[in-house]
Design a protein around this motif. Structure first.
Motif, PDB file in Angstrom:
ATOM      1  N   ALA A  37       0.829  -1.206   0.000  1.00  0.00           N
ATOM      2  CA  ALA A  37       0.000   0.000   0.000  1.00  0.00           C
ATOM      3  C   ALA A  37       0.865   1.258   0.000  1.00  0.00           C
ATOM      4  O   ALA A  37       0.560   2.231  -0.697  1.00  0.00           O
ATOM      5  CB  ALA A  37      -0.935  -0.010   1.208  1.00  0.00           C
ATOM      6  N   ALA A  38       1.955   1.239   0.767  1.00  0.00           N
ATOM      7  CA  ALA A  38       2.862   2.390   0.804  1.00  0.00           C
ATOM      8  C   ALA A  38       3.477   2.627  -0.577  1.00  0.00           C
ATOM      9  O   ALA A  38       3.546   3.766  -1.052  1.00  0.00           O
ATOM     10  CB  ALA A  38       3.953   2.161   1.849  1.00  0.00           C
ATOM     11  N   ALA A  39       3.910   1.556  -1.231  1.00  0.00           N
ATOM     12  CA  ALA A  39       4.508   1.684  -2.562  1.00  0.00           C
ATOM     13  C   ALA A  39       3.465   2.141  -3.580  1.00  0.00           C
ATOM     14  O   ALA A  39       3.749   2.996  -4.437  1.00  0.00           O
ATOM     15  CB  ALA A  39       5.135   0.362  -2.983  1.00  0.00           C
ATOM     16  N   ALA A  40       2.254   1.587  -3.500  1.00  0.00           N
ATOM     17  CA  ALA A  40       1.208   1.971  -4.446  1.00  0.00           C
ATOM     18  C   ALA A  40       0.821   3.441  -4.276  1.00  0.00           C
ATOM     19  O   ALA A  40       0.651   4.162  -5.263  1.00  0.00           O
ATOM     20  CB  ALA A  40      -0.015   1.076  -4.258  1.00  0.00           C
ATOM     21  N   LEU A  41       0.691   3.876  -3.039  1.00  0.00           N
ATOM     22  CA  LEU A  41       0.314   5.259  -2.775  1.00  0.00           C
ATOM     23  C   LEU A  41       1.382   6.231  -3.269  1.00  0.00           C
ATOM     24  O   LEU A  41       1.080   7.191  -3.986  1.00  0.00           O
ATOM     25  CB  LEU A  41       0.078   5.461  -1.277  1.00  0.00           C
ATOM     26  CG  LEU A  41      -0.368   6.851  -0.847  1.00  0.00           C
ATOM     27  CD1 LEU A  41      -1.753   7.159  -1.397  1.00  0.00           C
ATOM     28  CD2 LEU A  41      -0.367   6.954   0.668  1.00  0.00           C
ATOM     29  N   THR A  42       2.634   5.976  -2.913  1.00  0.00           N
ATOM     30  CA  THR A  42       3.695   6.889  -3.367  1.00  0.00           C
ATOM     31  C   THR A  42       3.871   6.803  -4.881  1.00  0.00           C
ATOM     32  O   THR A  42       4.132   7.814  -5.525  1.00  0.00           O
ATOM     33  CB  THR A  42       5.037   6.610  -2.656  1.00  0.00           C
ATOM     34  OG1 THR A  42       5.378   5.240  -2.808  1.00  0.00           O
ATOM     35  CG2 THR A  42       4.948   6.963  -1.181  1.00  0.00           C
TER      36      THR A  42
END
Length: 195
Positions: free
Chosen positions: A118-123
């Protein structure tokens, strides 16, 4: 006493960096002619500078492995820039850039942990919009060299954010709150200017 002075100096620097870059935030397009122009560009715009530092600080505080969100950002920044090179009409670029500052700032302020995907997708999502905006600016024969420079400058700012996050922000909850809220307020300010 020395550690407290370092913490205060570092905090002041982090809080002032976006304000110092506001001279570039006039909405005017800035063409880049080569590697050095691209390398320097992330350091000259309040939106890009604050977002890159926030990704790094947030990664230091809450993302494991720490390099995952910055890597996603750099990769999707490149994809967005290529879309800009190709003239792809990406809707809502400026509002998404402002929203990225708001969201990333709140994530830093709250020291919010997300699953790594989720962190990678959001950034990555936010990076695509940053890249699309800059891809339009990276015109001319030196566009690929300018993109390479911009990616390197972005990675350097991520690394600086990680270092600041690990050395200062992680040790003082109030610094995370102050820097995160400062970044979020910059995003709100940009959104208000667009309204």
């Amino acid at each position: 006493m020395k550690n407290k002075a370092i913490a205060l100096t570092s905090t002041a620097a982090v809080l002032l960096l976006p304000a110092l870059a506001l001279a570039h935030a006039d909405g005017a397009a800035h063409a880049h002619g080569g590697f050095v122009d691209g390398l320097l560009h992330p350091f000259t715009g309040a939106d890009h500078l604050a977002a890159m530092l926030a990704v790094g600080v947030w990664s230091a505080l809450a993302v494991r492995p720490v390099w995952m969100a910055p890597l996603a950002f750099v990769l999707l920044l490149a994809v967005g820039a290529v879309a800009g090179f190709l003239g792809v009409a990406v809707p809502a670029v400026e509002p998404m850039i402002a929203a990225s500052l708001l969201v990333l700032g709140l994530l830093v302020a709250q020291r919010r942990r997300l699953p790594v995907a989720a962190a990678a997708a959001l950034t990555g999502l936010f990076a695509f919009f940053h890249g699309a905006a800059h891809g339009i600016e990276l015109g001319g024969s030196g566009q690929w060299a300018a993109l390479a420079g911009m990616l390197l400058g972005t990675a350097a700012l991520h690394a600086a954010g990680i270092a600041l996050g690990q050395a200062v922000v992680a040790r003082h909850r109030w610094i995370a709150l102050a820097t995160g809220l400062g970044t979020a307020l910059l995003g709100v300010g940009l959104l208000v200017r667009m309204a």
